[in-house]
Scaffold this active site. Structure first.
Site, PDB file in Angstrom:
ATOM      1  N   GLU A 214       0.647  -1.198   0.083  1.00  0.00           N
ATOM      2  CA  GLU A 214      -0.015   0.092  -0.142  1.00  0.00           C
ATOM      3  C   GLU A 214       0.908   1.332  -0.054  1.00  0.00           C
ATOM      4  O   GLU A 214       1.543   1.507   0.943  1.00  0.00           O
ATOM      5  CB  GLU A 214      -0.801  -0.117   1.261  1.00  0.00           C
ATOM      6  CG  GLU A 214      -1.792   1.230   1.087  1.00  0.00           C
ATOM      7  CD  GLU A 214      -2.974   1.126   2.294  1.00  0.00           C
ATOM      8  OE1 GLU A 214      -3.747   2.381   2.331  1.00  0.00           O
ATOM      9  OE2 GLU A 214      -3.267  -0.054   2.857  1.00  0.00           O
ATOM     10  N   LYS A 230      -8.614  -0.998   1.200  1.00  0.00           N
ATOM     11  CA  LYS A 230      -9.492  -1.126   2.107  1.00  0.00           C
ATOM     12  C   LYS A 230     -10.465  -2.218   1.562  1.00  0.00           C
ATOM     13  O   LYS A 230     -11.081  -1.781   0.440  1.00  0.00           O
ATOM     14  CB  LYS A 230     -10.199  -0.002   2.553  1.00  0.00           C
ATOM     15  CG  LYS A 230     -11.264  -0.115   3.809  1.00  0.00           C
ATOM     16  CD  LYS A 230     -10.470  -0.628   5.058  1.00  0.00           C
ATOM     17  CE  LYS A 230      -9.462   0.469   5.640  1.00  0.00           C
ATOM     18  NZ  LYS A 230      -8.935  -0.142   6.816  1.00  0.00           N
TER      19      LYS A 230
END
Length: 406
Positions: A214, A230
């Site tokens: 990420e 997410k």
């Protein structure tokens, strides 16, 4: 000169394991030149202190619009770039929020910056207690039981019901005693499938390895961007379809995208914020994850200190609103986040690229430490959240050489 109790250490050690985000072409030539460390207890403005340190060592961090294609001349040296680590506790400090419980790995400072030049490769990096033989893990112990984790999810849902917060990210920790040499295991972690920021960083009495996929923040070619992740499902056809079709996961994801849009919009010197990609499904190890890309042009001067104050701690590992989420995290989590859920990456002469230190492990003199968690919304099922955290940690433990508790 900015005052504080940080330490700046000259060094001639040579890096044989590249730090996260380092240019691949330079990986086997990086020589540590100087090192900066700071901990929350030191006081002062860590964002400004580390910016000053990197600027003093030849990196153009006072104005991130500046670019260069080659190592930057600095006296008689040519600086390639710097590894930068900022803990979740340091991010909370920048936010003016509680830092949470103490870190279970106190040997690791809250901010580390290591400036590298190029040189011959001739030495292994230091690791805690170098030993013979492969890594052997024993006595795995979680900082909370599955039942206590589920209870914390219920407490987060209660806070959401009261209107205190819309989403809270909860993270658990597990440690295991070890014997043997941890370096091969750390390298396995850093090379897990989907590890965009795979790499290793070491210091006196500690080492960390990350398999993070990420992006917390990247600055390149006059543009700043973030790629929040997410939403998680098993990497099967059914799992992908379930992730794409989940209203709960999509709503949770969009909340964090909006938070990240706001973080970039609050940066001085940025133009209009754009969502370039929304809810793309990508793979990390045996999991599908939903990722978006949010960006903005840099139209005026933006410094590294500005950037850290705007994006740290990362929204996808805190929640929304960020300040309230961090306050609930400090109350609900049993131990500090240590090296996890912070920023970890590379500050180059022509770009900056910091990942979120998710899927990240730490090793100190006695133990290996692993963290995992997930975002909690009103529609979260406590036991499903417990299972999701375990699924995220499983590839890390497998790479370390252990998949069962001792």
């Amino acid at each position: 000169m900015i005052h504080g109790h940080h330490r700046v250490v000259p060094s001639s050690r040579c890096a044989t394991d590249a730090p996260p985000g380092a240019p691949p072409a330079c990986a086997d030539r990086l020589r540590e030149h100087r090192r900066f460390t700071w901990s929350v207890r030191d006081g002062g403005d860590c964002a400004e202190l580390v910016t000053e340190f990197l600027s003093d060592n030849g990196l153009p961090v006072r104005d991130l619009r500046r670019t260069a294609d080659q190592p930057h001349p600095y006296g008689q040296l040519r600086v390639c770039g710097a590894a930068l680590y900022v803990s979740a506790a340091a991010g909370a400090h920048l936010l003016g929020a509680p830092p949470g419980p103490p870190s279970p790995v106190p040997a690791v400072p809250d901010v580390v910056a290591v400036v590298y030049t190029h040189g011959p490769r001739h030495a292994e990096p230091p690791v805690p207690r170098p030993r013979r033989g492969g890594l052997h893990l024993t006595d795995r112990r979680p900082s909370w039981t599955p039942a206590r984790h589920a209870l914390a999810v219920g407490e987060a849902r209660a806070a959401i019901a009261r209107g205190d917060v819309y989403q809270v990210n909860l993270v658990g920790h597990e440690r295991a005693a070890y014997s043997g040499d941890p370096r091969p295991a750390l390298r396995r972690v850093a090379t897990l499938r989907g590890a965009r920021y795979g790499g290793i960083l070491t210091g006196p009495g500690w080492a960390l390895a990350t398999a993070s996929p990420e992006t917390l923040v990247e600055v390149r070619d006059g543009r700043v961007l973030t790629r929040p992740i997410k939403g998680t499902r098993p990497a099967t056809a059914a799992g992908r379809a379930e992730l794409l079709g989940s209203a709960k996961e999509r709503a949770e994801h969009v909340m964090i995208v909006d938070l990240e849009r706001n973080d970039l919009a609050m940066l001085p010197g940025t133009g209009p914020v754009t969502v370039e990609e929304l809810y793309a499904v990508r793979r990390w190890c045996d999991l599908w994850q939903a990722e978006s890309t949010v960006s903005a042009p840099l139209v005026d001067k933006v410094s590294l200190a500005d950037l850290l104050r705007a994006v740290a701690p990362g929204g996808s590992v805190t929640g929304a609103p960020k300040r309230s989420a961090v306050e609930h995290i400090a109350r609900l989590e049993p131990v500090g986040r240590g090296v996890s859920m912070g920023a970890l990456g590379w500050v180059g002469t022509g770009h900056l690229d910091l990942g979120l230190s998710i899927r990240t492990v730490a090793v100190d003199a006695t133990a290996v430490h692993v963290w995992a968690g997930g975002g909690i919304t009103w529609s979260s099922d406590p036991w499903a959240e417990v299972a999701e955290a375990a699924a995220k940690a499983a590839p890390i433990w497998a790479a370390l050489g252990s998949s069962t508790r001792g």
